[in-house]
Design an enzyme around this catalytic site. Sequence first.
Site, PDB file in Angstrom:
ATOM      1  N   SER A  77     -11.017  -2.102  -7.365  1.00 17.30           N
ATOM      2  CA  SER A  77     -11.577  -0.816  -6.948  1.00 17.30           C
ATOM      3  C   SER A  77     -12.987  -0.661  -7.472  1.00 17.30           C
ATOM      4  O   SER A  77     -13.334  -1.200  -8.527  1.00 17.30           O
ATOM      5  CB  SER A  77     -10.710   0.329  -7.486  1.00 17.30           C
ATOM      6  OG  SER A  77     -11.393   1.552  -7.394  1.00 17.30           O
ATOM      7  N   THR A  78     -13.801   0.071  -6.733  1.00 16.59           N
ATOM      8  CA  THR A  78     -15.119   0.489  -7.225  1.00 16.59           C
ATOM      9  C   THR A  78     -15.074   1.954  -7.633  1.00 16.59           C
ATOM     10  O   THR A  78     -15.246   2.320  -8.787  1.00 16.59           O
ATOM     11  CB  THR A  78     -16.204   0.281  -6.149  1.00 16.59           C
ATOM     12  OG1 THR A  78     -16.274  -1.106  -5.799  1.00 16.59           O
ATOM     13  CG2 THR A  78     -17.578   0.725  -6.684  1.00 16.59           C
ATOM     14  N   ARG A  79     -14.794   2.831  -6.660  1.00 14.16           N
ATOM     15  CA  ARG A  79     -14.883   4.269  -6.888  1.00 14.16           C
ATOM     16  C   ARG A  79     -13.779   4.800  -7.809  1.00 14.16           C
ATOM     17  O   ARG A  79     -14.042   5.616  -8.682  1.00 14.16           O
ATOM     18  CB  ARG A  79     -14.864   5.006  -5.537  1.00 14.16           C
ATOM     19  CG  ARG A  79     -16.230   5.012  -4.824  1.00 14.16           C
ATOM     20  CD  ARG A  79     -16.080   4.957  -3.317  1.00 14.16           C
ATOM     21  NE  ARG A  79     -15.528   3.668  -2.907  1.00 14.16           N
ATOM     22  CZ  ARG A  79     -16.275   2.564  -2.728  1.00 14.16           C
ATOM     23  NH1 ARG A  79     -17.574   2.617  -2.919  1.00 14.16           N
ATOM     24  NH2 ARG A  79     -15.714   1.425  -2.360  1.00 14.16           N
ATOM     25  N   THR A  80     -12.544   4.341  -7.613  1.00 10.53           N
ATOM     26  CA  THR A  80     -11.460   4.844  -8.453  1.00 10.53           C
ATOM     27  C   THR A  80     -11.676   4.440  -9.906  1.00 10.53           C
ATOM     28  O   THR A  80     -11.522   5.253 -10.826  1.00 10.53           O
ATOM     29  CB  THR A  80     -10.094   4.328  -7.962  1.00 10.53           C
ATOM     30  OG1 THR A  80      -9.907   4.712  -6.598  1.00 10.53           O
ATOM     31  CG2 THR A  80      -8.961   4.904  -8.803  1.00 10.53           C
ATOM     32  N   ARG A 128      -2.894   2.311  -9.902  1.00 10.72           N
ATOM     33  CA  ARG A 128      -3.306   1.924  -8.544  1.00 10.72           C
ATOM     34  C   ARG A 128      -2.423   0.742  -8.152  1.00 10.72           C
ATOM     35  O   ARG A 128      -2.604  -0.365  -8.655  1.00 10.72           O
ATOM     36  CB  ARG A 128      -4.794   1.551  -8.553  1.00 10.72           C
ATOM     37  CG  ARG A 128      -5.413   1.255  -7.207  1.00 10.72           C
ATOM     38  CD  ARG A 128      -6.907   1.012  -7.410  1.00 10.72           C
ATOM     39  NE  ARG A 128      -7.569   0.567  -6.202  1.00 10.72           N
ATOM     40  CZ  ARG A 128      -8.123   1.355  -5.299  1.00 10.72           C
ATOM     41  NH1 ARG A 128      -8.096   2.673  -5.479  1.00 10.72           N
ATOM     42  NH2 ARG A 128      -8.725   0.868  -4.226  1.00 10.72           N
ATOM     43  N   HIS A 155      -3.134   8.399  -1.048  1.00  9.05           N
ATOM     44  CA  HIS A 155      -4.347   8.263  -1.869  1.00  9.05           C
ATOM     45  C   HIS A 155      -4.864   9.676  -2.179  1.00  9.05           C
ATOM     46  O   HIS A 155      -5.917  10.096  -1.695  1.00  9.05           O
ATOM     47  CB  HIS A 155      -5.403   7.457  -1.126  1.00  9.05           C
ATOM     48  CG  HIS A 155      -6.495   6.918  -1.987  1.00  9.05           C
ATOM     49  ND1 HIS A 155      -6.604   7.200  -3.337  1.00  9.05           N
ATOM     50  CD2 HIS A 155      -7.564   6.116  -1.691  1.00  9.05           C
ATOM     51  CE1 HIS A 155      -7.664   6.588  -3.825  1.00  9.05           C
ATOM     52  NE2 HIS A 155      -8.253   5.925  -2.860  1.00  9.05           N
ATOM     53  N   GLN A 158      -8.588  10.532  -3.420  1.00  9.84           N
ATOM     54  CA  GLN A 158      -9.629  10.438  -2.394  1.00  9.84           C
ATOM     55  C   GLN A 158      -9.714  11.732  -1.584  1.00  9.84           C
ATOM     56  O   GLN A 158     -10.800  12.235  -1.305  1.00  9.84           O
ATOM     57  CB  GLN A 158      -9.341   9.264  -1.454  1.00  9.84           C
ATOM     58  CG  GLN A 158     -10.335   9.138  -0.307  1.00  9.84           C
ATOM     59  CD  GLN A 158     -11.744   8.865  -0.796  1.00  9.84           C
ATOM     60  OE1 GLN A 158     -11.963   7.918  -1.529  1.00  9.84           O
ATOM     61  NE2 GLN A 158     -12.698   9.694  -0.406  1.00  9.84           N
ATOM     62  N   ASN A 186      -2.566   5.204   4.166  1.00 10.17           N
ATOM     63  CA  ASN A 186      -2.331   6.073   3.017  1.00 10.17           C
ATOM     64  C   ASN A 186      -3.318   7.234   2.926  1.00 10.17           C
ATOM     65  O   ASN A 186      -2.961   8.338   2.500  1.00 10.17           O
ATOM     66  CB  ASN A 186      -2.336   5.261   1.715  1.00 10.17           C
ATOM     67  CG  ASN A 186      -3.551   4.354   1.580  1.00 10.17           C
ATOM     68  OD1 ASN A 186      -4.448   4.344   2.424  1.00 10.17           O
ATOM     69  ND2 ASN A 186      -3.590   3.569   0.517  1.00 10.17           N
ATOM     70  N   ASP A 250     -11.409   5.068   8.189  1.00  8.55           N
ATOM     71  CA  ASP A 250     -11.209   4.275   6.979  1.00  8.55           C
ATOM     72  C   ASP A 250     -11.133   2.818   7.414  1.00  8.55           C
ATOM     73  O   ASP A 250     -11.202   2.505   8.611  1.00  8.55           O
ATOM     74  CB  ASP A 250      -9.907   4.722   6.280  1.00  8.55           C
ATOM     75  CG  ASP A 250      -9.694   4.055   4.926  1.00  8.55           C
ATOM     76  OD1 ASP A 250     -10.653   3.483   4.378  1.00  8.55           O
ATOM     77  OD2 ASP A 250      -8.562   4.095   4.426  1.00  8.55           O
ATOM     78  N   TRP A 252      -9.826  -0.659   8.654  1.00  5.07           N
ATOM     79  CA  TRP A 252      -8.736  -1.033   9.541  1.00  5.07           C
ATOM     80  C   TRP A 252      -7.856  -2.097   8.893  1.00  5.07           C
ATOM     81  O   TRP A 252      -6.737  -2.334   9.346  1.00  5.07           O
ATOM     82  CB  TRP A 252      -9.298  -1.590  10.853  1.00  5.07           C
ATOM     83  CG  TRP A 252     -10.090  -0.600  11.649  1.00  5.07           C
ATOM     84  CD1 TRP A 252     -10.100   0.760  11.500  1.00  5.07           C
ATOM     85  CD2 TRP A 252     -10.986  -0.896  12.716  1.00  5.07           C
ATOM     86  NE1 TRP A 252     -10.953   1.332  12.416  1.00  5.07           N
ATOM     87  CE2 TRP A 252     -11.515   0.341  13.175  1.00  5.07           C
ATOM     88  CE3 TRP A 252     -11.401  -2.072  13.335  1.00  5.07           C
ATOM     89  CZ2 TRP A 252     -12.432   0.416  14.222  1.00  5.07           C
ATOM     90  CZ3 TRP A 252     -12.317  -2.002  14.377  1.00  5.07           C
ATOM     91  CH2 TRP A 252     -12.822  -0.763  14.823  1.00  5.07           C
ATOM     92  N   ILE A 253      -8.374  -2.736   7.850  1.00  5.68           N
ATOM     93  CA  ILE A 253      -7.660  -3.835   7.214  1.00  5.68           C
ATOM     94  C   ILE A 253      -7.627  -3.577   5.708  1.00  5.68           C
ATOM     95  O   ILE A 253      -8.595  -3.834   4.993  1.00  5.68           O
ATOM     96  CB  ILE A 253      -8.327  -5.189   7.509  1.00  5.68           C
ATOM     97  CG1 ILE A 253      -8.475  -5.370   9.029  1.00  5.68           C
ATOM     98  CG2 ILE A 253      -7.526  -6.334   6.895  1.00  5.68           C
ATOM     99  CD1 ILE A 253      -9.501  -6.400   9.427  1.00  5.68           C
ATOM    100  N   CYS A 290     -14.027   6.804   3.144  1.00  4.75           N
ATOM    101  CA  CYS A 290     -13.770   6.681   1.705  1.00  4.75           C
ATOM    102  C   CYS A 290     -14.402   5.434   1.091  1.00  4.75           C
ATOM    103  O   CYS A 290     -14.447   5.321  -0.138  1.00  4.75           O
ATOM    104  CB  CYS A 290     -12.266   6.713   1.419  1.00  4.75           C
ATOM    105  SG  CYS A 290     -11.358   5.291   2.031  1.00  4.75           S
ATOM    106  N   PRO A 292     -14.857   1.029   0.810  1.00  5.25           N
ATOM    107  CA  PRO A 292     -15.981   0.373   1.475  1.00  5.25           C
ATOM    108  C   PRO A 292     -15.842   0.396   2.988  1.00  5.25           C
ATOM    109  O   PRO A 292     -14.725   0.403   3.512  1.00  5.25           O
ATOM    110  CB  PRO A 292     -15.916  -1.062   0.938  1.00  5.25           C
ATOM    111  CG  PRO A 292     -14.481  -1.261   0.594  1.00  5.25           C
ATOM    112  CD  PRO A 292     -13.981   0.068   0.114  1.00  5.25           C
ATOM    113  N   ARG A 317     -15.660  11.811  -6.064  1.00  6.83           N
ATOM    114  CA  ARG A 317     -14.484  11.181  -6.642  1.00  6.83           C
ATOM    115  C   ARG A 317     -14.453  11.416  -8.154  1.00  6.83           C
ATOM    116  O   ARG A 317     -13.389  11.586  -8.745  1.00  6.83           O
ATOM    117  CB  ARG A 317     -14.489   9.673  -6.331  1.00  6.83           C
ATOM    118  CG  ARG A 317     -14.190   9.290  -4.893  1.00  6.83           C
ATOM    119  CD  ARG A 317     -12.775   9.626  -4.494  1.00  6.83           C
ATOM    120  NE  ARG A 317     -11.801   9.059  -5.419  1.00  6.83           N
ATOM    121  CZ  ARG A 317     -11.356   7.801  -5.358  1.00  6.83           C
ATOM    122  NH1 ARG A 317     -11.768   6.992  -4.405  1.00  6.83           N
ATOM    123  NH2 ARG A 317     -10.460   7.364  -6.229  1.00  6.83           N
TER     124      ARG A 317
END
Length: 341
Positions: A77-80, A128, A155, A158, A186, A250, A252-253, A290, A292, A317
């Site tokens: 994770s970056t933001r969390t 997480r 989530h 977020q 999510n 958000d 797709w993958i 949210c 990336p 966040r």
Amino acid sequence: LAGVPSEPSLNGEYGTPAQMNVDLKGRDLLTLQNYTADELKYLLWMASDLKQRIKHKGEYLPLMQGKSLAMIFEKRSTRTRLSAETGFALLGGHASFLTTQDIHLGTNESLIDTTRVLSSMTNAILARVYNHNDLDLMAKEATIPIINGLSDLYHPLQILADYLTLQEHYGGLQGLTMAWIGDGNNVLHSFMVSAAKLGMHLRIATPRGFEPDLRITKITEQNSKEYGTRLLLTRDPLEAADSANVLVTDTWISMGQEEEKKERLKAFQGYQITMQTAKSAASNWTFLHCLPRKPEEVDDEVFYSPQSLVFQEAENRKWTIMAVMVSLLTDYSPQLQKPTF
């Protein structure tokens, strides 16, 4: 958007936690479905209060002094991670970042045992995880609050940041229409179980086979009926975008779905958010993601447009996760006027 405040509107009614009948100390945050409308508004009020006092007034609020946070991350994770670590430190606390490579979680030590050990050494656990059932088990075994940093079902952190961002931009949430165009994942689930409580309408477009969880759809239908909001589920992105104030998508993958990439890219053809999509939206439309983000989900013209709130959303966040920590771990109450919701 002319005349719209970029920071929280503090011209709303005065209020106190007692008047809202809110006491969150000691609670878990696994899903926003478990929180009432007043409790959600309280968390947003707390976030607005902390942002105003710390960021804009330069106050020092060591509300987490002497407290520690265990952060279990099965997914990167970056933001969390940054929001939790920097936010907890800003409040005077210490956060310990733990991956599956750092601890014996699920290999040499059971989740139950790890949870009990962390309960004896820290004040809260932010997890997480891949499987939401793991959070339910942790909440059952822990003697401290468990906070969902992301799971396959929800989530919540977020979505609190998204609501704060919209409240700051529009001056309120009541009556806004959100259009979700993308995967039934999510992030969407967390919008679905909470939007109606704040008076927001939902228009959801997902491809066939990528719809939201049926159990959560039923909850959403009940919430919409209870709170008098509108709900639309469709396969047509332009129908979802029709007259919407907020366009949201958000990835797709998601992590763990990499092997499905080819199939998913094919299924989501026509779901990219572009200025053509925005033509169907309300004149005061905004865009959220949210992060990336990948260009196939939303093109550069929308993503970097003045209507895009994605970087304000990312910063929020931090303020919303700080609000969660303060609400679950302390007796502090917001000191500033309650914003209009």
